[in-house]
Scaffold this motif. Structure first.
Motif, PDB file in Angstrom:
ATOM      1  N   SER A 545       0.843  -1.194   0.000  1.00  0.00           N
ATOM      2  CA  SER A 545       0.000   0.000   0.000  1.00  0.00           C
ATOM      3  C   SER A 545       0.878   1.244   0.000  1.00  0.00           C
ATOM      4  O   SER A 545       2.008   1.229   0.501  1.00  0.00           O
ATOM      5  CB  SER A 545      -0.924   0.014   1.219  1.00  0.00           C
ATOM      6  N   TYR A 546       0.324   2.308  -0.576  1.00  0.00           N
ATOM      7  CA  TYR A 546       1.045   3.582  -0.634  1.00  0.00           C
ATOM      8  C   TYR A 546       0.045   4.706  -0.417  1.00  0.00           C
ATOM      9  O   TYR A 546      -1.050   4.696  -0.983  1.00  0.00           O
ATOM     10  CB  TYR A 546       1.749   3.763  -1.976  1.00  0.00           C
ATOM     11  N   ARG A 547       0.425   5.655   0.405  1.00  0.00           N
ATOM     12  CA  ARG A 547      -0.452   6.787   0.729  1.00  0.00           C
ATOM     13  C   ARG A 547       0.269   8.093   0.414  1.00  0.00           C
ATOM     14  O   ARG A 547       1.399   8.325   0.868  1.00  0.00           O
ATOM     15  CB  ARG A 547      -0.830   6.752   2.213  1.00  0.00           C
ATOM     16  N   THR A 548      -0.374   8.956  -0.381  1.00  0.00           N
ATOM     17  CA  THR A 548       0.207  10.255  -0.680  1.00  0.00           C
ATOM     18  C   THR A 548      -0.155  11.241   0.417  1.00  0.00           C
ATOM     19  O   THR A 548      -1.014  10.975   1.258  1.00  0.00           O
ATOM     20  CB  THR A 548      -0.304  10.789  -2.036  1.00  0.00           C
ATOM     21  N   GLU A 549       0.493  12.404   0.385  1.00  0.00           N
ATOM     22  CA  GLU A 549       0.257  13.395   1.423  1.00  0.00           C
ATOM     23  C   GLU A 549      -1.162  13.965   1.367  1.00  0.00           C
ATOM     24  O   GLU A 549      -1.711  14.374   2.376  1.00  0.00           O
ATOM     25  CB  GLU A 549       1.281  14.528   1.311  1.00  0.00           C
ATOM     26  N   ASN A 550      -1.747  14.001   0.159  1.00  0.00           N
ATOM     27  CA  ASN A 550      -3.111  14.534   0.052  1.00  0.00           C
ATOM     28  C   ASN A 550      -4.161  13.431   0.051  1.00  0.00           C
ATOM     29  O   ASN A 550      -5.242  13.567  -0.517  1.00  0.00           O
ATOM     30  CB  ASN A 550      -3.262  15.409  -1.194  1.00  0.00           C
ATOM     31  N   MET A 551      -3.801  12.297   0.682  1.00  0.00           N
ATOM     32  CA  MET A 551      -4.749  11.246   1.037  1.00  0.00           C
ATOM     33  C   MET A 551      -5.287  10.446  -0.148  1.00  0.00           C
ATOM     34  O   MET A 551      -6.436  10.031  -0.151  1.00  0.00           O
ATOM     35  CB  MET A 551      -5.901  11.814   1.869  1.00  0.00           C
ATOM     36  N   HIS A 552      -4.448  10.224  -1.148  1.00  0.00           N
ATOM     37  CA  HIS A 552      -4.747   9.202  -2.149  1.00  0.00           C
ATOM     38  C   HIS A 552      -4.123   7.907  -1.645  1.00  0.00           C
ATOM     39  O   HIS A 552      -2.944   7.871  -1.290  1.00  0.00           O
ATOM     40  CB  HIS A 552      -4.164   9.574  -3.511  1.00  0.00           C
ATOM     41  N   ASN A 553      -4.899   6.841  -1.627  1.00  0.00           N
ATOM     42  CA  ASN A 553      -4.432   5.552  -1.114  1.00  0.00           C
ATOM     43  C   ASN A 553      -4.491   4.504  -2.217  1.00  0.00           C
ATOM     44  O   ASN A 553      -5.533   4.335  -2.864  1.00  0.00           O
ATOM     45  CB  ASN A 553      -5.288   5.092   0.065  1.00  0.00           C
ATOM     46  N   PHE A 554      -3.377   3.796  -2.409  1.00  0.00           N
ATOM     47  CA  PHE A 554      -3.300   2.757  -3.416  1.00  0.00           C
ATOM     48  C   PHE A 554      -2.900   1.450  -2.732  1.00  0.00           C
ATOM     49  O   PHE A 554      -2.064   1.440  -1.826  1.00  0.00           O
ATOM     50  CB  PHE A 554      -2.267   3.110  -4.489  1.00  0.00           C
ATOM     51  N   SER A 555      -3.492   0.362  -3.183  1.00  0.00           N
ATOM     52  CA  SER A 555      -3.125  -0.935  -2.611  1.00  0.00           C
ATOM     53  C   SER A 555      -3.124  -2.000  -3.696  1.00  0.00           C
ATOM     54  O   SER A 555      -3.866  -1.915  -4.676  1.00  0.00           O
ATOM     55  CB  SER A 555      -4.096  -1.341  -1.488  1.00  0.00           C
ATOM     56  N   LEU A 556      -2.271  -2.983  -3.507  1.00  0.00           N
ATOM     57  CA  LEU A 556      -2.163  -4.122  -4.403  1.00  0.00           C
ATOM     58  C   LEU A 556      -1.891  -5.348  -3.552  1.00  0.00           C
ATOM     59  O   LEU A 556      -1.020  -5.329  -2.681  1.00  0.00           O
ATOM     60  CB  LEU A 556      -1.027  -3.912  -5.411  1.00  0.00           C
ATOM     61  N   SER A 557      -2.654  -6.411  -3.780  1.00  0.00           N
ATOM     62  CA  SER A 557      -2.458  -7.618  -2.970  1.00  0.00           C
ATOM     63  C   SER A 557      -2.596  -8.864  -3.832  1.00  0.00           C
ATOM     64  O   SER A 557      -3.312  -8.881  -4.836  1.00  0.00           O
ATOM     65  CB  SER A 557      -3.476  -7.675  -1.821  1.00  0.00           C
ATOM     66  N   TYR A 558      -1.873  -9.894  -3.409  1.00  0.00           N
ATOM     67  CA  TYR A 558      -1.948 -11.206  -4.042  1.00  0.00           C
ATOM     68  C   TYR A 558      -2.058 -12.264  -2.951  1.00  0.00           C
ATOM     69  O   TYR A 558      -1.322 -12.219  -1.955  1.00  0.00           O
ATOM     70  CB  TYR A 558      -0.718 -11.491  -4.899  1.00  0.00           C
ATOM     71  N   THR A 559      -2.972 -13.190  -3.131  1.00  0.00           N
ATOM     72  CA  THR A 559      -3.089 -14.322  -2.214  1.00  0.00           C
ATOM     73  C   THR A 559      -3.382 -15.591  -3.015  1.00  0.00           C
ATOM     74  O   THR A 559      -3.957 -15.533  -4.113  1.00  0.00           O
ATOM     75  CB  THR A 559      -4.221 -14.125  -1.184  1.00  0.00           C
ATOM     76  N   ARG A 560      -3.007 -16.703  -2.458  1.00  0.00           N
ATOM     77  CA  ARG A 560      -3.329 -18.005  -3.046  1.00  0.00           C
ATOM     78  C   ARG A 560      -4.190 -18.756  -2.041  1.00  0.00           C
ATOM     79  O   ARG A 560      -3.820 -18.902  -0.877  1.00  0.00           O
ATOM     80  CB  ARG A 560      -2.054 -18.791  -3.358  1.00  0.00           C
ATOM     81  N   ARG A 561      -5.346 -19.224  -2.504  1.00  0.00           N
ATOM     82  CA  ARG A 561      -6.296 -19.912  -1.645  1.00  0.00           C
ATOM     83  C   ARG A 561      -6.523 -21.339  -2.143  1.00  0.00           C
ATOM     84  O   ARG A 561      -6.203 -21.671  -3.294  1.00  0.00           O
ATOM     85  CB  ARG A 561      -7.634 -19.168  -1.607  1.00  0.00           C
ATOM     86  N   VAL A 562      -7.095 -22.166  -1.274  1.00  0.00           N
ATOM     87  CA  VAL A 562      -7.316 -23.566  -1.614  1.00  0.00           C
ATOM     88  C   VAL A 562      -8.691 -24.005  -1.141  1.00  0.00           C
ATOM     89  O   VAL A 562      -9.220 -23.478  -0.159  1.00  0.00           O
ATOM     90  CB  VAL A 562      -6.225 -24.461  -0.975  1.00  0.00           C
ATOM     91  N   SER A 563      -9.268 -24.947  -1.854  1.00  0.00           N
ATOM     92  CA  SER A 563     -10.524 -25.579  -1.442  1.00  0.00           C
ATOM     93  C   SER A 563     -10.322 -27.086  -1.526  1.00  0.00           C
ATOM     94  O   SER A 563     -10.115 -27.635  -2.619  1.00  0.00           O
ATOM     95  CB  SER A 563     -11.683 -25.137  -2.346  1.00  0.00           C
ATOM     96  N   PHE A 564     -10.338 -27.752  -0.364  1.00  0.00           N
ATOM     97  CA  PHE A 564     -10.113 -29.188  -0.328  1.00  0.00           C
ATOM     98  C   PHE A 564     -11.435 -29.935  -0.503  1.00  0.00           C
ATOM     99  O   PHE A 564     -12.460 -29.536   0.047  1.00  0.00           O
ATOM    100  CB  PHE A 564      -9.491 -29.604   1.006  1.00  0.00           C
ATOM    101  N   PRO A 565     -11.433 -31.043  -1.231  1.00  0.00           N
ATOM    102  CA  PRO A 565     -12.649 -31.865  -1.302  1.00  0.00           C
ATOM    103  C   PRO A 565     -12.847 -32.621   0.007  1.00  0.00           C
ATOM    104  O   PRO A 565     -11.873 -33.019   0.660  1.00  0.00           O
ATOM    105  CB  PRO A 565     -12.359 -32.825  -2.454  1.00  0.00           C
ATOM    106  N   SER A 566     -14.072 -32.779   0.413  1.00  0.00           N
ATOM    107  CA  SER A 566     -14.348 -33.541   1.626  1.00  0.00           C
ATOM    108  C   SER A 566     -14.241 -35.032   1.330  1.00  0.00           C
ATOM    109  O   SER A 566     -14.375 -35.475   0.181  1.00  0.00           O
ATOM    110  CB  SER A 566     -15.743 -33.207   2.161  1.00  0.00           C
ATOM    111  N   ALA A 567     -14.015 -35.815   2.370  1.00  0.00           N
ATOM    112  CA  ALA A 567     -13.941 -37.265   2.196  1.00  0.00           C
ATOM    113  C   ALA A 567     -15.270 -37.817   1.707  1.00  0.00           C
ATOM    114  O   ALA A 567     -15.315 -38.764   0.913  1.00  0.00           O
ATOM    115  CB  ALA A 567     -13.536 -37.923   3.517  1.00  0.00           C
TER     116      ALA A 567
END
Length: 805
Positions: A545-567
């Motif tokens: 994330s990055y915030r400028t002095e005049n309150m512009h906010n930028f964010s970038l995120s990456y995540t990896r998720r999983v879904s397991f099959p049930s037995a």
């Protein structure tokens, strides 16, 4: 006697001295030209040395304000109002003054210049940092006289409805944390907390809409973390009330809390009785492999369910010293349902044994469950701020009260097919989850390392049986529809995250490792058991994330998720219903999703906020449940069956826009809109070309919230969702308008609300399926328009003091 006289004289003298040292400031705020009095102007008393806020208030309908309990000294008075330059003036309180009338403060003449005085920089009201969006309540004087519920209304993406329920970006499965820990407050206990806690005791509200590797790799509805700047010194509070609706339901409740310097104790209990009615209708058309019509069925039904339930939770904590605290909790949730369903079916068969069957089905049954959860935690703080460790142990046990129902199927023309059954269900569940979390700040508190481990054990035991009545009037087990099973799941997780600040730029990286082991035993069909199967994976995350002095906010995120099959979904056991069957898929694999989120937000201290976000999801081997048709020997005809599959590739791209316009400190309009497009490529049958499902959906909502006369809240909202489509299934649009009022009396000792849900009674459930071999249409109708009301009584006292943390 002499000592007593001296003692009381000293108390009297000290009391008079303290009383003399407190002063009340008053005044009026008006327009400098028209002389019109300005109500809801924000008046703040600041510390001269660092311009930090001491207390704040707003003007009343006559433009008047009052600041009590002001000690001797020099202060900076700040007055602000939308559309006017901010006014600043020095105020000096002397020892001989008990009241100071500041007279009329005229707005519109420009900012007052104070020679030799500099107002130091302060934290912005809104800001972003890493994965978190901050609403610094302590820097927003407009809500200082309100409650935590008022402050939450101004936090980005958060909505508190008329009944006190909290949603984040329209999702209700949000976790509420208090001071970096799960609140463990349930239902009305949580509502009482947010509606009673003064806003001037809150430092900030942290919103985490895309949690990092610090949290579960299986996803989350988001987290709202409330950071207080006061602690409860003493608390002896009881509240009770009644909620009711024309839906209908009625729910009484009572909660009690106690706290002193060492102990905190909360108990909450409630009951609920509800009635749910609906009617539904539809048809389904089955085709053979040549896509000729095999059968057609039309049906109509009505259902009614009476529900009885309750809830009890107890939470206690003990603060050993300023560095150590232990907490324990317990809860239980019994419920009981009684249901009745009547249906009419008309089915025509065109192949094999052509005929038309008309029959009535009636079902009456009862079911219920009782269970509980319990646990304990230990928290230790080290000397360095932010350096801490937490050990947690939680568990739950639950089981269904043996559900018993009777099912009658009576044919109009084919009486030899009449069937009478008794259905019994037994189920038990046990969970256990120990965890450890550790955090360590470094490099002058510009960075933080966090790590932890958690283990989860889940065991389920389920028995489903149907007994059929034969001519001898003896009920015998229907072995085809009998299932007796036990499943065990072991989940081991660990995480590591590191965060560092480079000026206004923040980076947080992390990774979460997880190992899942599953077993399934089907006692009446051992050949369908699922022997021990393990899955292992690493799930990284990166938030910037990055915030400028005049309150512009930028964010970038990456995540990896999983879904397991049930037995259960991987077992080959065939479970027969009356007109279809289902089975598992032993080749089912986990689904992995890559998530990328980008956002821009601009926060304004007076206007509110504007936010734009976009996201991308890419899933491999996405898990879906397919419904197909086949000839089955047991039914001796073509029927439907369902089974889980890794249907193929899936991607989703979309965007959201949010605007919050703060008309006044206690009034805002919030708009949220979203649009997304997705594609799923599915191989439906081997040898056939993959089926491409394209889905374009959009939704929007608008909410109006206002608090007038400091006691009355007004809510109004409208929501619209477009039609959506998954594999072969299309769900129709939905639209609803809600409105309500809430009022507090006697310093919030009594609260009442009145709410009208779905004013135009437009909510319906309607879906279509255009499977090439299985075409369906179904709709469920119910009276979605309802009026709900409630009243709460609160008695007790809550004393606050500055927090040392």
């Amino acid at each position: 006697m002499y000592r007593r006289i001296v003692f009381f004289a000293l108390i009297f003298f000290v009391g008079c001295k303290i009383s003399a040292q407190n002063c009340t400031l008053s005044g009026t705020v008006s327009d400098s030209i028209s002389r019109a009095q300005l109500f809801y102007a924000v008046v703040s008393l600041l510390n001269v040395s660092d311009s930090s806020m001491i207390q704040g208030t707003t003007t009343d309908l006559q433009g008047k304000f009052l600041l009590p309990y002001v000690s001797i000294g020099n202060y900076l008075l700040k007055v602000s109002y939308a559309g006017y330059p901010t006014r600043l003036q020095i105020v000096t309180v002397k020892s001989t003054e008990k009241e100071i009338d500041l007279g009329n403060i005229a707005m519109g003449t420009g900012r007052v210049t104070l020679p030799g005085f500099t107002v130091t920089g302060k934290k912005p009201v809104y800001m972003m940092d890493g994965e978190k969006t901050f609403y610094n309540v302590s820097e927003d004087p407009g809500v200082q006289t309100g409650t935590l519920a008022d402050a939450l209304q101004n936090a980005p993406g958060i909505e508190v409805d008329i009944e006190g329920n909290i949603t984040l970006r329209g999702v209700s499965s949000v976790e509420i944390w208090i001071n970096d820990k799960p609140s463990r407050l349930e239902a009305e206990n949580l509502k009482t907390y947010i509606q009673q806690m003064p806003a001037n005791s809150i430092e900030r509200i942290e919103v985490i809409s895309a949690p990092s590797a610090r949290y579960s790799s299986k996803g989350s509805g988001g987290i709202i973390n409330i950071i207080t700047r006061t602690s409860i010194k003493r608390d002896n509070f009881i509240s009770f009330g009644l909620n009711a609706s024309s839906a209908p339901y009625i729910s009484p409740y009572i909660s009690y809390s106690y706290k002193n310097k060492k102990w905190t104790f909360n108990i909450y209990g409630s009951g609920r009785f509800s009635i749910w009615k609906s009617n539904y209708r539809g048809y389904n058309l089955l085709k053979n492999s040549d896509k000729d019509t095999s059968s057609y069925q039309y049906y109509y039904g009505e259902s009614k369910t009476d529900g009885f339930g309750g809830h009890l939770s107890i939470n206690a904590s003990y603060q050993i010293d300023s560095m150590n605290e232990v907490t324990a909790w317990y809860g239980t949730w019994p419920y009981f349902n009684k249901s009745k369903t009547t249906e009419i079916f008309c089915r025509s068969e065109y192949f094999g044994h052509p005929d038309t069957f008309i029959y009535h089905v009636s079902n009456e049954g009862q079911s219920g469950a009782i269970g509980g959860w319990f646990g304990a935690s230990y928290d230790h703080k080290f000397n360095k701020k932010g350096h801490k460790i937490s050990i947690d142990m939680s568990a739950s046990m639950g089981g269904y009260v043996p559900g018993i129902s009777s099912d009658e199927r009576v044919y109009v023309t084919h009486h030899q097919l009449d069937k009478y059954q008794k259905i019994t269900t037994n189920s038990h569940r046990i969970t256990c989850a120990p965890s450890l979390d550790y955090s360590l700040p470094y490099y002058k508190d510009k960075g933080e390392i966090a790590l932890g481990v958690v283990g989860t054990y889940i065991s389920n035991i389920t028995e489903n049986r149907k007994d059929t009545l034969f001519k001898e009037e003896i009920y015998m087990l229907d072995s085809t529809r009998y299932r007796d099973l036990k499943s065990d799941s072991y989940d081991f997780e660990s995480y590591f995250t590191i965060q560092h600040k480079f000026g206004n730029f923040t980076v947080k990286a992390g990774v979460r490792g997880e190992y899942v082991y599953q077993e399934l035993y089907i006692f009446n069909s051992p050949e369908d058991n699922v022997n021990g199967t393990g899955y292992w994976g690493m799930y990284p995350s990166l938030n910037m994330s990055y915030r400028t002095e005049n309150m512009h906010n930028f964010s970038l995120s990456y995540t990896r998720r999983v879904s397991f099959p049930s037995a259960d979904n991987r077992s080959t056991f065939k479970y027969y219903a009356e007109e279809s069957f289902s089975t598992g898929n032993p080749n089912l694999e986990p689904s992995f999703t890559h998530n990328i989120d980008m956002s821009w937000n601009k926060f304004f201290e007076k206007f509110g906020s504007i936010g734009l976000s976009t996201y991308y999801r890419n899933t491999t081997d996405i898990q879906n449940t397919l419904t197909d048709v086949c000839y089955d020997d047991y039914f001796d005809r073509i029927v439907t069956y369902s089974y889980p599959v890794n249907s193929g590739k899936y991607f989703l791209v979309g965007g959201n826009a949010s605007v919050t316009y703060r008309l006044q400190a206690f009034m805002n309009i919030r708009f949220h809109g979203g649009i997304n497009y997705s594609e799923t490529l599915t191989t439906f049958r081997e040898g056939e070309d993959p089926h491409l499902t394209q889905n374009l959906t959009y939704n929007c909502s608008m909410n109006f919230w206002a608090k007038v006369w400091k006691i009355l809240e007004i809510h109004a909202s409208t929501h619209y969702r477009s039609k959506s489509k998954t594999l072969f299934t299309e769900t129709q649009p939905g639209f609803a308008v809600n409105s309500g009022l809430r009022a507090d009396f006697m310093n919030r000792k009594i609260s009442v609300y009145l709410n009208v849900n779905d004013i135009f009674n437009t909510n319906r459930t309607l879906s279509r399926n255009d499977n090439p071999y299985y075409i369906t249409y179904s709709t469920r109708e119910y009276n979605s328009r309802s009026i709900s009301a409630g009243i709460t009584f609160r008695f007790g006292k809550m004393e606050l003091e500055s927090s040392s943390s």
